[in-house]
Design a protein around this motif. Structure first.
Motif, PDB file in Angstrom:
ATOM      1  N   VAL A 160       0.778  -1.181  -0.083  1.00  0.00           N
ATOM      2  CA  VAL A 160       0.138  -0.142   0.025  1.00  0.00           C
ATOM      3  C   VAL A 160       0.922   1.194  -0.002  1.00  0.00           C
ATOM      4  O   VAL A 160       0.512   2.444  -0.509  1.00  0.00           O
ATOM      5  CB  VAL A 160      -1.021   0.023   1.309  1.00  0.00           C
ATOM      6  N   ILE A 191       1.207  -8.546 -12.400  1.00  0.00           N
ATOM      7  CA  ILE A 191       1.781  -9.852 -12.478  1.00  0.00           C
ATOM      8  C   ILE A 191       1.412 -10.229 -13.640  1.00  0.00           C
ATOM      9  O   ILE A 191       2.170 -11.015 -14.414  1.00  0.00           O
ATOM     10  CB  ILE A 191       2.071 -10.351 -11.317  1.00  0.00           C
ATOM     11  N   LEU A 233      -4.664 -13.101 -11.945  1.00  0.00           N
ATOM     12  CA  LEU A 233      -4.144 -12.709 -10.513  1.00  0.00           C
ATOM     13  C   LEU A 233      -5.187 -11.560 -10.148  1.00  0.00           C
ATOM     14  O   LEU A 233      -5.605 -11.325  -9.073  1.00  0.00           O
ATOM     15  CB  LEU A 233      -2.966 -12.445 -10.256  1.00  0.00           C
ATOM     16  N   GLY A 288      -4.589  -6.072  -8.448  1.00  0.00           N
ATOM     17  CA  GLY A 288      -4.204  -5.898  -7.323  1.00  0.00           C
ATOM     18  C   GLY A 288      -2.616  -6.446  -6.861  1.00  0.00           C
ATOM     19  O   GLY A 288      -2.122  -6.363  -6.018  1.00  0.00           O
ATOM     20  N   GLY A 341       4.524  -4.322  -6.277  1.00  0.00           N
ATOM     21  CA  GLY A 341       4.426  -4.798  -4.985  1.00  0.00           C
ATOM     22  C   GLY A 341       5.534  -6.013  -4.366  1.00  0.00           C
ATOM     23  O   GLY A 341       5.819  -5.842  -3.451  1.00  0.00           O
ATOM     24  N   LEU A 342       5.538  -6.937  -5.441  1.00  0.00           N
ATOM     25  CA  LEU A 342       6.478  -8.077  -5.193  1.00  0.00           C
ATOM     26  C   LEU A 342       7.903  -7.428  -5.074  1.00  0.00           C
ATOM     27  O   LEU A 342       8.672  -7.823  -3.887  1.00  0.00           O
ATOM     28  CB  LEU A 342       6.406  -8.788  -6.638  1.00  0.00           C
ATOM     29  N   GLU A 345      -2.411 -16.671  -3.182  1.00  0.00           N
ATOM     30  CA  GLU A 345      -3.525 -16.559  -2.641  1.00  0.00           C
ATOM     31  C   GLU A 345      -4.595 -16.089  -3.587  1.00  0.00           C
ATOM     32  O   GLU A 345      -6.029 -16.505  -3.541  1.00  0.00           O
ATOM     33  CB  GLU A 345      -3.728 -15.939  -1.319  1.00  0.00           C
ATOM     34  N   SER A 346      -4.275 -14.912  -4.191  1.00  0.00           N
ATOM     35  CA  SER A 346      -5.183 -14.298  -5.166  1.00  0.00           C
ATOM     36  C   SER A 346      -5.714 -15.200  -6.309  1.00  0.00           C
ATOM     37  O   SER A 346      -6.737 -15.127  -6.848  1.00  0.00           O
ATOM     38  CB  SER A 346      -4.562 -12.804  -5.660  1.00  0.00           C
ATOM     39  N   GLU A 358     -13.890 -11.285  -6.294  1.00  0.00           N
ATOM     40  CA  GLU A 358     -13.189 -10.207  -7.195  1.00  0.00           C
ATOM     41  C   GLU A 358     -11.991  -9.503  -6.031  1.00  0.00           C
ATOM     42  O   GLU A 358     -12.103  -9.889  -4.689  1.00  0.00           O
ATOM     43  CB  GLU A 358     -14.199  -8.926  -6.946  1.00  0.00           C
ATOM     44  N   GLY A 377     -10.018  -7.538  -3.756  1.00  0.00           N
ATOM     45  CA  GLY A 377     -10.379  -6.792  -2.497  1.00  0.00           C
ATOM     46  C   GLY A 377     -11.418  -7.607  -1.742  1.00  0.00           C
ATOM     47  O   GLY A 377     -11.766  -7.305  -0.660  1.00  0.00           O
ATOM     48  N   ALA A 378     -12.019  -8.509  -2.264  1.00  0.00           N
ATOM     49  CA  ALA A 378     -13.184  -9.306  -1.624  1.00  0.00           C
ATOM     50  C   ALA A 378     -12.418 -10.048  -0.355  1.00  0.00           C
ATOM     51  O   ALA A 378     -11.455 -10.637  -0.570  1.00  0.00           O
ATOM     52  CB  ALA A 378     -13.985 -10.076  -2.106  1.00  0.00           C
ATOM     53  N   LYS A 428      -6.177   1.934   3.245  1.00  0.00           N
ATOM     54  CA  LYS A 428      -6.664   0.876   2.486  1.00  0.00           C
ATOM     55  C   LYS A 428      -8.322   1.156   2.077  1.00  0.00           C
ATOM     56  O   LYS A 428      -8.764   2.043   2.890  1.00  0.00           O
ATOM     57  CB  LYS A 428      -6.769  -0.256   3.524  1.00  0.00           C
TER      58      LYS A 428
HETATM   59  N1  CTP Z   1      -0.395  -4.656  -4.113  1.00  0.00           N
HETATM   60  C1  CTP Z   1       0.353  -4.691  -5.206  1.00  0.00           C
HETATM   61  N2  CTP Z   1       0.963  -5.576  -5.521  1.00  0.00           N
HETATM   62  C2  CTP Z   1       0.988  -6.809  -5.048  1.00  0.00           C
HETATM   63  C3  CTP Z   1       0.125  -6.886  -3.660  1.00  0.00           C
HETATM   64  C4  CTP Z   1      -0.578  -5.760  -3.379  1.00  0.00           C
HETATM   65  O1  CTP Z   1       0.218  -3.519  -5.836  1.00  0.00           O
HETATM   66  N3  CTP Z   1       1.733  -7.880  -5.364  1.00  0.00           N
HETATM   67  C5  CTP Z   1      -1.166  -3.521  -3.600  1.00  0.00           C
HETATM   68  C6  CTP Z   1      -2.598  -3.290  -4.448  1.00  0.00           C
HETATM   69  O2  CTP Z   1      -2.801  -2.038  -4.762  1.00  0.00           O
HETATM   70  C7  CTP Z   1      -3.653  -3.852  -3.569  1.00  0.00           C
HETATM   71  C8  CTP Z   1      -3.234  -3.430  -2.390  1.00  0.00           C
HETATM   72  O3  CTP Z   1      -1.812  -3.508  -2.152  1.00  0.00           O
HETATM   73  O4  CTP Z   1      -5.010  -3.690  -3.923  1.00  0.00           O
HETATM   74  C9  CTP Z   1      -3.693  -4.499  -1.043  1.00  0.00           C
HETATM   75  O5  CTP Z   1      -3.226  -5.907  -1.115  1.00  0.00           O
HETATM   76  P1  CTP Z   1      -3.930  -7.009  -0.877  1.00  0.00           P
HETATM   77  O6  CTP Z   1      -5.086  -6.768   0.053  1.00  0.00           O
HETATM   78  O7  CTP Z   1      -3.435  -8.283  -0.844  1.00  0.00           O
HETATM   79  O8  CTP Z   1      -4.909  -7.062  -2.112  1.00  0.00           O
HETATM   80  P2  CTP Z   1      -6.317  -6.887  -2.567  1.00  0.00           P
HETATM   81  O9  CTP Z   1      -6.516  -5.612  -3.530  1.00  0.00           O
HETATM   82  O10 CTP Z   1      -7.322  -7.296  -1.686  1.00  0.00           O
HETATM   83  O11 CTP Z   1      -6.521  -7.979  -3.918  1.00  0.00           O
HETATM   84  P3  CTP Z   1      -6.808  -9.571  -3.734  1.00  0.00           P
HETATM   85  O12 CTP Z   1      -8.308  -9.860  -3.619  1.00  0.00           O
HETATM   86  O13 CTP Z   1      -6.341 -10.337  -4.855  1.00  0.00           O
HETATM   87  O14 CTP Z   1      -6.130 -10.108  -2.634  1.00  0.00           O
END
Ligand code: CTP
Ligand code: MG
Length: 197
Positions: free
Chosen positions: A24, A37, A50, A53, A58-59, A115-116, A125, A127-128, A193
């Motif tokens: 974040v 990715i 994936l 997000g 992020g990685l 996990e995603s 989706e 963020g869910a 967030k």
């Molecule tokens: N993020 C990113 N790259 C990653 C992991 C996370 O840019 N490898 C950023 C994204 O902006 C993401 C935020 O960190 O929205 C929060 O991460 P996470 O809660 O893991 O992602 P979600 O948006 O909830 O997506 P998902 O449902 O795939 O977990």
């Protein structure tokens, strides 16, 4: 193993915790580097592999933050954490400490991406919420990083600290679920967030 084990677990696992929270921040520092990715590709089920997000940013940031955290820990001489304090990991080269933290952080966020993948396959989706997998995704892979990275550090550090202390290990696995839910809620309150989980 004693009451301190709880703190020991939380302390030594900091490189993974910080890495897991870092996306974040890296998203705000490098908003223009949001390449996903999966390259935008769809899985055969018609959903994203994936999702947007999971970015390279992020990685990479997870690795850098993990490495930096390990280096900071290695320069900290905190009394209560004596046997687990990386500061007492005498004989570990600073570059090796960074490499160790990078491995832990990079793998932690690899776990998050894995996990995603399964989240998308289940039709959830971006963020869910998916409790407790959202909370634990980085733990299994972070611990793998500890196991794989242990040879980088001087004898008796990293994995060896956890392996000899089941309470520290249990704290990492179980304590993380609650801690993660709490941190995300705070992150939501202060506007970091977009969702409270
Ligand atoms: N993020 C990113 N790259 C990653 C992991 C996370 O840019 N490898 C950023 C994204 O902006 C993401 C935020 O960190 O929205 C929060 O991460 P996470 O809660 O893991 O992602 P979600 O948006 O909830 O997506 P998902 O449902 O795939 O977990
Ligand atoms: Mg996730």
């Amino acid at each position: 193993m004693d009451g301190r084990s709880v703190l020991v677990g939380l302390w030594v696992f900091l490189p993974a915790y910080v890495a897991n929270m870092s996306p974040v921040f890296t998203a705000r520092i490098f908003p223009w580097w949001g390449a996903p990715i999966d390259g935008g590709r769809l899985h055969s089920d018609g959903r994203r592999v994936l999702g947007d997000g999971k970015t390279w940013r992020g990685l990479a940031g997870g690795g850098l933050f993990g490495g930096a955290t390990a280096v900071v820990l290695a320069h900290t001489a905190a009394g209560p954490f004596r046997h687990a304090d990386f500061g007492l990991a005498l004989g570990s080269h600073p570059a090796a400490v960074f490499a160790f933290g990078f491995l832990v952080g990079f793998l932690a966020l690899t776990g998050d991406a894995v996990e995603s993948y399964f989240k998308r396959r289940r039709g959830k989706e971006r963020g869910a919420p998916w409790i407790p997998f959202d909370q634990l995704d980085f733990v299994a892979f972070g611990l793998l990083g500890f196991a794989l990275g242990t040879p980088l550090l001087a004898a008796g550090w990293a994995w060896d600290v956890l392996w000899s202390d089941w309470l520290a290990l249990a704290t990492i696995v179980l304590g993380t679920i609650g801690l993660h839910l709490l941190v995300n809620r705070v992150g939501y309150w202060i506007g970091l967030k977009e969702v409270p989980w």
